[in-house]
Enzyme design. Structure first.
Site: not given
Length: 727
Positions: A405, A408-409, A413, A524
């Site tokens: 889906i 990511g880094e 995912v 963040d």
């Protein structure tokens, strides 16, 4: 040329009757530019590169100017020179650690034995003078003889200017009288956790208590907010007690006589906890026989008092067990049995020193009620220990990956399903660590799980567990069907009522209140880091701080080093890296703006530098279209320049609750558009008239939990709701 060098005349050795004949010996004389390292060499060799000889019959060649040869270098090897300076050095500052990386020099000097040396200087920003860093700085893996092109410096001082000089050296660098060739990097460290407490002294010791005092850490790295003292009976480490104190002294009481206790102390600043001190062992006084006898009258009195207190406690427990259920019979019983006492729901906190709070743990878990505190996994010497302490290990066979889906880094995912023993299979989100990872990447990847695993709240993304004993390494969390909040709002522009939007904001604020109470600063908070499920419940996520601050596409470099998501960050955090719950409140105000504008980008196409300058000069984002005045005022309160003037998250939750309980307070808009107000009317073809009751309507818009509140405020029919909408 060839020449006669010797002639042996015949000699007669009568005793051996051997006649030696003349022998001619020949050898080559090397002309200039050639040499012969050994007289046994059959021919002359040309001088190797960057060397020469002007004489005949040379046995070696001299190096040209600025070129050198080591004693161990063979004469046939070219003369070499020191390498040029390394190139493109970059730095990454993380609190009081600095990671340096560079590209090898363009000119290695003709040698393969290139290594690197790091010179560290601490500089005064006012005088401009620099001095050597000293022995307290650690270099990982080492300061000299580095073969790889990166190094980490740790244990630096907080809020300090440093200059690092990276010099490439080879086997002849020590013969070069010229200037050093290096590349320099200037950095400023951030606020950091304090160094460990190094000195602890014992004070008064009795049979049941031990008093201690200590000195502030050598490197506090900021203002010490409090100390945490952990102690336990020797050899009973799994059952320990923690005392919190703002002073550099405490008394641990309730101890066993004649027993040894181990104490460890750590300090906390706004940046978090430092490491625990080494273990200090002290022993309580033994009990004497005479003192035992003297205690008998006291024990008798204590038993009598205890019986009386027991009756009071029973009544208290009846109160606590019935507060939430309205047990009328219990209330009546209390009134008859204890007519002189005033009863209330809740609990009474034991009287304590205002500077101290106690928490008791067994096997790492709280035994008695107390405030739960976030523990930074980076304070663990072994990061794997933090993962196993805060995250449950899941067998890979329990997980079914269905589809990718996102990316990511650290890897993909995915969505999938988790089947745990004794439980039904349920959907989950799965983050995987890509193959070929480094140990640092694995540590950073699992670091987020170590943080997430400490939280348990309906508005914080829930960690199901991790897979670390097989590959791929995975983090498994609850599945949020609607994905990130900003993307979801953009896809559904204008499709929600204000009540629904306020419900989303209330959930986010509730999650942030929980984090704030635990002492965790998110840093963040943004709509992209909020996940939303099919019931429109919002949950705070994304706790990988190193990735958030360094690799987020919304983050930008600041003049003080490091990367910060400028558009969401409070001015003091941008200027001084002062991250607190108050800076999270500023970010929450930006999230409010994002939600009410359906995912619009804060400050639109302004550059980061323009945003910083405008905010410093007092500019604030204007109200989104159709935004209730009460909500925009709350945004402005969150954006107060003085962080102490901003509301706390518990105040924000209370304020939003009041707005939800009184929907008419949301009628006044700052700047209404020409479109129909979406205050309460559901955007659907059937309209509000299709619902038979207020409860049915609220369920349809995913706000069923507020039915009782609407009823209490007189909104018992759809006509009453419509009247509020049309006023």
């Amino acid at each position: 040329g060839i020449s006669w060098t010797a002639s042996m005349l015949p000699r007669l050795y009568p005793e051996q009757s051997v006649l030696y004949k003349p022998v001619v010996l020949l050898f080559t004389v090397c002309r200039p530019g050639f040499f012969k390292a050994s007289p046994h060499s059959p021919s002359c060799s040309k001088c190797p590169p960057h060397s020469y000889t002007l004489d005949e019959a040379s046995t070696s060649c001299l190096c040209e100017e600025h070129y050198f040869r080591r004693e161990s270098d063979p004469p046939t090897m070219a003369c070499t020179r020191p390498p040029s300076a390394p190139r493109s050095a970059i730095s990454n500052v993380n609190e009081t650690s600095v990671f340096l990386e560079w590209i090898p020099p363009a000119d290695t000097g003709g040698r393969k034995d290139v290594s690197y040396y790091i010179a560290c200087k601490k500089c005064n920003s006012h005088s401009g003078l620099c001095e050597a860093c000293g022995g307290h700085v650690r270099y990982l893996p080492q300061q000299t003889g580095l073969k790889n092109t990166s190094v980490m410096m740790v244990d630096l001082l907080a809020h300090t200017n440093y200059t690092f000089e990276i010099e490439a050296v080879n086997g002849v660098s020590d013969q070069n009288p010229g200037a050093r060739q290096f590349v320099s990097v200037n950095v400023t460290t951030n606020q950091a956790a304090p160094s460990p407490v190094s000195s602890v002294k014992k004070g008064k010791i009795t049979k049941n208590s031990i008093s201690l005092s200590w000195q502030e850490p050598d490197r506090p790295n900021g203002i010490i907010l409090e100390y945490e003292i952990k102690y336990f009976e020797k050899d009973q480490e799994t059952s320990y007690t923690i005392i919190k104190s703002k002073e550099t002294m405490i008394t641990a009481d309730g101890l066993k006589p004649g027993s040894a206790y181990v104490f460890q102390i750590r300090a906390r600043t706004a940046a978090g906890y430092g490491g625990f001190s080494r273990r200090f062992e002290f022993e309580t006084s033994p009990v004497s026989a005479s003192s035992d006898q003297s205690q008998i009258p006291i024990i008798v009195v204590s038993v009598t008092v205890g019986v009386i207190l027991l009756a009071v406690v029973i009544g208290f427990l009846l109160s606590g067990s019935c507060c939430d259920h309205g047990c009328g019979w219990a209330s009546s019983l209390r009134a008859v049995a204890y007519p002189s006492l005033t009863w209330r729901c809740g609990y009474s906190k034991a009287k304590q020193d205002p500077e101290e709070e106690k928490m008791h743990f067994h096997n790492g878990h709280i035994k008695l009620p107390g405030v739960r505190t976030y523990i930074d996994p980076h304070t663990y010497e072994d990061p794997n220990q933090a993962v196993h302490e805060f995250a449950k290990e899941i067998e890979a066979s329990c997980i079914t990956i269905e589809r990718v889906i996102g990316a990511g880094e650290f890897g993909e995912v995915c969505s999938g399903r988790l089947k745990l023993q004794g439980k039904r299979e349920f959907p989950v989100a799965i983050k995987t660590l890509k193959v070929g990872y480094t140990e640092k990447q694995r540590r950073d990847f699992l670091g987020e799980a170590s943080i997430m695993g400490q939280f348990d709240h309906p508005n914080i993304i829930h960690l199901e567990g991790v897979v670390t004993k097989s590959k791929p390494v995975m983090i498994v969390t609850e599945y949020m069907e609607n994905g990130s909040l900003d993307t979801f709002l953009k896809k559904n522009d204008g499709q929600f009522t204000v009540i629904q939007l306020v419900g989303m904001l209330r959930g986010i604020a509730s999650g942030m209140k929980y984090l704030s109470d635990m002492g965790y600063v998110h840093r963040d908070l943004a709509a992209r880091n909020i996940l939303i499920n099919s019931n429109l419940v919002c949950k705070v996520s994304d706790f990988g701080l190193s990735r958030v601050l360094e690799d987020d596409p919304e983050a930008a470099y600041t003049t003080r080093g490091g990367k910060i998501p400028i558009r969401w960050t409070a001015p003091e955090a941008i200027a001084f890296r002062k991250f607190t719950s108050a800076s999270d409140v500023w970010s929450y105000g930006i999230v409010m703006w994002e939600v009410m504008s359906y995912g619009e980008r804060p400050y639109w196409e302004m550059t980061n530098q323009d945003v910083i300058k405008a905010v410093e000069e007092g500019y604030r984002l204007p109200s989104p279209m159709d935004c209730p005045a009460a909500l925009y005022q709350l945004m402005l309160d969150c954006w107060q320049k003085d962080r102490n003037s901003r509301p706390k998250f518990d105040e924000i939750v209370s304020m939003l609750d009041k707005l939800i309980r009184n929907p008419s307070s949301l009628k006044t808009l700052v700047n209404a558009s020409s479109r129909v107000s979406n205050l309460l009317v559901e955007h659907s073809p059937v309209g509000s008239g299709a619902y038979r009751s207020v409860g049915e309507w609220l369920e349809a818009i995913k706000m069923g939990r507020y039915t009782e509140i609407f009823m209490e405020n007189g909104y018992s029919s759809m006509d009453a709701v419509a009247q509020v909408t049309l006023e």
